[in-house]
Motif scaffolding. Structure first.
Motif, short mmCIF file in Angstrom:
data_model
loop_
_atom_site.label_atom_id
_atom_site.label_comp_id
_atom_site.label_asym_id
_atom_site.label_seq_id
_atom_site.Cartn_x
_atom_site.Cartn_y
_atom_site.Cartn_z
N ALA A 1 2.47 7.39 12.67
CA ALA A 1 3.11 6.44 11.75
C ALA A 1 2.63 6.65 10.32
CB ALA A 1 2.82 5.01 12.20
N LEU A 2 1.34 6.94 10.16
CA LEU A 2 0.81 7.17 8.81
C LEU A 2 1.44 8.41 8.19
CD1 LEU A 2 -1.21 6.44 6.58
CD2 LEU A 2 -2.91 7.84 7.75
N VAL A 3 1.52 9.48 9.01
CA VAL A 3 2.14 10.71 8.50
C VAL A 3 3.60 10.45 8.13
CG1 VAL A 3 2.87 13.05 9.14
CG2 VAL A 3 0.57 12.25 9.71
N GLY A 4 4.29 9.69 8.98
CA GLY A 4 5.68 9.37 8.68
C GLY A 4 5.82 8.64 7.35
N LEU A 5 5.00 7.63 7.16
CA LEU A 5 5.11 6.85 5.93
C LEU A 5 4.77 7.70 4.71
CD1 LEU A 5 3.65 3.54 7.28
CD2 LEU A 5 5.91 3.82 6.27
N MET A 6 3.73 8.54 4.85
CA MET A 6 3.38 9.42 3.74
C MET A 6 4.53 10.39 3.45
SD MET A 6 0.50 8.74 2.39
CE MET A 6 0.81 7.01 2.75
N GLY A 7 5.11 10.90 4.51
CA GLY A 7 6.23 11.84 4.33
C GLY A 7 7.38 11.18 3.60
N PHE A 8 7.69 9.95 3.96
CA PHE A 8 8.81 9.30 3.29
C PHE A 8 8.44 8.90 1.86
CE2 PHE A 8 10.03 8.88 7.76
CZ PHE A 8 11.19 9.63 7.67
N ALA A 9 7.16 8.60 1.65
CA ALA A 9 6.71 8.36 0.27
C ALA A 9 6.95 9.60 -0.58
CB ALA A 9 5.23 7.98 0.26
N LEU A 10 6.59 10.73 -0.02
CA LEU A 10 6.79 12.00 -0.71
C LEU A 10 8.26 12.27 -0.98
CD1 LEU A 10 4.39 14.65 0.57
CD2 LEU A 10 6.07 15.08 -1.21
N GLY B 1 0.83 -1.21 0.00
CA GLY B 1 0.00 0.00 0.00
C GLY B 1 0.86 1.26 0.00
N PHE B 2 1.91 1.26 0.80
CA PHE B 2 2.75 2.46 0.84
C PHE B 2 3.58 2.59 -0.42
CE2 PHE B 2 1.66 1.88 5.34
CZ PHE B 2 0.98 3.07 5.50
N ALA B 3 3.94 1.44 -1.01
CA ALA B 3 4.63 1.50 -2.31
C ALA B 3 3.74 2.18 -3.33
CB ALA B 3 4.99 0.08 -2.76
N LEU B 4 2.48 1.78 -3.32
CA LEU B 4 1.51 2.38 -4.24
C LEU B 4 1.35 3.87 -3.98
CD1 LEU B 4 -1.41 0.02 -4.85
CD2 LEU B 4 -1.24 2.27 -5.89
N ALA B 5 1.22 4.23 -2.72
CA ALA B 5 1.04 5.64 -2.37
C ALA B 5 2.25 6.46 -2.82
CB ALA B 5 0.82 5.78 -0.87
N THR B 6 3.43 5.86 -2.67
CA THR B 6 4.64 6.57 -3.10
C THR B 6 4.59 6.87 -4.59
OG1 THR B 6 5.90 5.42 -1.41
CG2 THR B 6 7.15 6.39 -3.20
N GLY B 7 4.21 5.86 -5.37
CA GLY B 7 4.11 6.07 -6.81
C GLY B 7 3.09 7.15 -7.14
N LEU B 8 1.97 7.14 -6.44
CA LEU B 8 0.92 8.13 -6.71
C LEU B 8 1.36 9.54 -6.32
CD1 LEU B 8 -2.25 6.15 -5.68
CD2 LEU B 8 -1.60 6.89 -7.98
N PHE B 9 2.03 9.66 -5.19
CA PHE B 9 2.55 10.97 -4.78
C PHE B 9 3.42 11.55 -5.89
CE2 PHE B 9 1.70 10.36 -0.21
CZ PHE B 9 1.35 11.66 0.11
N PHE B 10 4.31 10.71 -6.34
CA PHE B 10 5.23 11.19 -7.38
C PHE B 10 4.47 11.58 -8.64
CE2 PHE B 10 8.00 10.19 -11.04
CZ PHE B 10 8.78 11.32 -10.92
#
Ligand code: K
Ligand code: K
Lengths: 284, 284, 284, 284
Positions: free
Chosen positions: B103-112, A109-118
């Protein structure tokens, strides 16, 4: 004003989740992520409850269904985010297998979110500003009227090889009397500029080939005209192609005014006043 | 020297955070990430303190506000980064919910951050070197003067289909006596090369159509000229379009010199001396 | 054979870490990641040792410098990867601050690695195969010789709008007797195909304008010729532009042979034998 | 119907793992990820077992080989996903080193998956719908027959500068009596449209230059014709080039019918019925 024709499509549309996720507003995007975060962890919480809280070592039963659900939900969150404090940890085969899946789903899920953010961030954005109005006024010293609007680059990034297309659609009757929209491109006096340091006034001369030829405002209104503006160019600063769209309808047209000059020389600088893009002056 | 015109834009600029984050220097980028890391964890620390340190199991109160803040800050970091040692772990509803969000904010931040890292790295970078000076010298055996500068590819990657545009702007008075910048493209003797293995001297012949025609250095200085150089081509090695810009102003012009030949044959190799790009020789 | 000219660049090269990281082999890439993983964790281990192992709660001193280093190294790994088992956890201000930095560096490092993985994978790769040899043989029934080589698409993806350029460089003496490489494009009988379902033999007719005109093999060898082949097209299947390069030197030239026909009809199929691309036949 | 020629390639194909991973269905993609997840953790589990379960502190031996394997597998999962609850943690040099590698491999694996997710999502997808049948019918009021098919944009995104190519291949005998496929482009009455708001009927006029000239259905069937349709354009909404393919074979051809008009005016809207794309009417 987003530059698309008003046509209603019915029947078999394709749902494109990626495009929807990239297009939606940031607020909706974060709300959706939060909702998915809650739903997925709730589903795992229910599975852990079904297996039994006694298989989550360190989890104290709350003696109420809601409390128990909350404990299982928290354990799922700690696994899904891979925080894994360890105050609660799974024991037994079933709970351990579900936790393994929970962590895998979380990481995917976080891999996916990363791709979407980008993808969301990387969407090329044009810095071109369109005048809110288009004017209809004499073309230089000729007997012809013209349709004019102007654009300006609101940032200092260099736009080059800018080209413009203006299409117009209007309602007319075909040979069998059926009403239908017609489409045509309006010819521009100049449709391409290499450099674009200041503003650019685009001019369509209303000659006999133009659908605007000798139309009164009343006639034009009845035609329900839509003007679609498409610009493309290359952004040297960000090294990407850019596209900008806008559109005008009848109520955006102004007769007998002209655009104010947007720039002047001041203390060795050329100053470009971006806010003047919508300022109109009386013809002299 | 970054190849953009000196025009001051005023009024409604669009802030584009993505572009800013991609454009800033690596030093500022890392400083910003560190600052955000500290600020976000501080905010969560204050929330944990408001809930009460007693809800962070394993956290020993420090008996001082700063010490307590530090303990809460550390717990937030362990959650935000998803390290989650477990020496400190949340208990109670409120602390657990905040930790879930942390934790969610952290993961989103690192995704970004991941997306931004990639975007920063992936910016196409040109390997084209421009001479620091442009020379004004006779064109071959003709009575004409010419404006010349040279470029070279500093790497072995293959650049093909390279094309060049040179624009010049200068201050002049319009018909109403208002000073304004004018813009024109300078015609090049050759504006396109298919292959570019060695250096390339670009030549604008100063004929009657040139804004440089019969201008003395003094007259030219008064015109405040800006020369903008735009190159584009295709990088075969990295399979991407490349663009390179530079600019010259009056003080970059040199009269009556020429560029030294940059290459020679040595032991079966053609040697290209990149450092000679700025070496000028007297005319013979 | 990688399709680049043999020119030695000296002086101020730009180091481009991103390109280097994307270009290196997978083996070197993984070796580099492993090396960085070990070095960075060793640096953090030394910092933890300087602070004192007693600030890593749960870490048992090994009573030897190497053993202590190993314990600190393991704690760093557990923090850097954000595994954080918790068997060892930091206590005290200094150790906690370093651990916070350790985790941040780890996450940034993996963000970077993620971007690089994607960039490495996403490099467009051409599926075009070049014949290892080029032949010099009569052109159809004309008195002219020709230079020929062939290409084939080794996969079923659709390549369209394929265009080819062939450049030749050779050593010659300039007017002052200095040896230097000259470059020219060889004209092709056909340099563009829309579809490319089978193989394609590219033909340069050796007429009076060709640098190969009436050259004996001995004369040609003395010229040290390099033929550079550049192909570009569009890959419909993967929706990306593709580019393919190769090169021939003197020893890749063959006189008086021709390429074998690579395809035939079999049981309703057209069969294309990819391995026949290098098969040459005697002229009849 | 996927728009590629039926040619059998034999011999040295290049395996391109990235393309395969991007092309496969989502179901296969997730199945593959799950399989790799299980295999990699199983390999690490075997290594931990070889070292000895006694070096995994907190792991209780199960007194059966399968149970022991499961315990080691769970520890690997907790390390690989970086959850690291800490209920089990490694002790001793060997187990710690393997766990360090386990976490690194896990993080690299998820970095890779992230890149692939993005690449899979980001594939440009066309929203163009092709009619399932092509018709052969008189061209307007001329004595010529024509080959016609139609396309429509099934979404509201703006497609501009759409251009079409239609190629046809058929089996014929060459001068030596060998059967081989021939390829040609069919000329279109119109092969480019700037705007594409409604449907577009593409028309190839069957004149003397056409391979379809005066062919009866029986003759055509014997030729085993394949029609390949390639469209490209620019999607203004998503700012990307789009490509769409389809193909027809003999059994997709219909004689003597025409396409129904797909749009009409209703309550001030132009309604486009996407489902009518395959509706055919008798000629009047
Ligand atoms: K943990
Ligand atoms: K963890």
């Amino acid at each position: 004003r987003d530059g698309s024709y008003n046509i209603l499509r019915r029947g078999g549309k394709a749902w494109r989740p990626y495009q929807a996720l990239v297009e939606m507003s940031w607020l909706r995007f974060f709300a959706l992520i939060t909702a998915i975060y809650i739903v997925v962890n709730s589903v795992f919480a229910l599975i852990y409850l079904t297996i039994g809280l006694e298989y989550l070592s360190g989890a104290e039963p709350a003696n109420s269904p809601v409390g128990d659900f909350f404990v299982a939900f928290l354990f799922s969150v700690q696994t899904f985010t891979t925080v894994g404090y360890g105050a609660i940890s799974p024991t037994g085969i079933a709970a351990n297998i579900i936790a393994s899946i929970d962590a895998l789903v979380g990481l995917m899920g976080f891999a996916l979110a990363t791709g979407l953010f980008f993808a969301r961030f990387a969407q090329p954005q044009s810095s071109i500003l369109f005048s809110k109005k288009a004017v209809i006024r004499p073309y230089k010293d000729t007997p012809y009227e013209s349709f004019q609007f102007q654009i300006v680059n609101q940032r200092n990034n260099k736009l080059i090889n800018l080209s413009a297309k203006v299409s117009m659609s209007w309602v007319s009757e075909d040979e069998k009397g059926r009403k239908a929209r017609r489409f045509t491109l309006l010819e521009l006096e100049r449709d391409k500029v290499f450099l674009f340091p200041l503003n650019w006034v685009l001019v369509h001369i209303i000659d006999k080939d133009s659908p605007l030829w000798q139309k009164t405002p009343e006639e034009l209104e009845a035609m329900q005209p839509e003007f679609l503006l498409l610009l493309q160019g290359y952004d040297e600063t960000f090294a990407q192609d850019i596209h900008a769209n806008s559109s005008y309808i009848f109520r955006d047209l102004v007769w007998g005014k002209k655009f104010r000059r947007m720039y002047f020389q001041e203390a060795g600088h050329t100053v470009l006043e971006l806010d003047w893009i919508d300022e109109l002056e009386e013809e002299v």
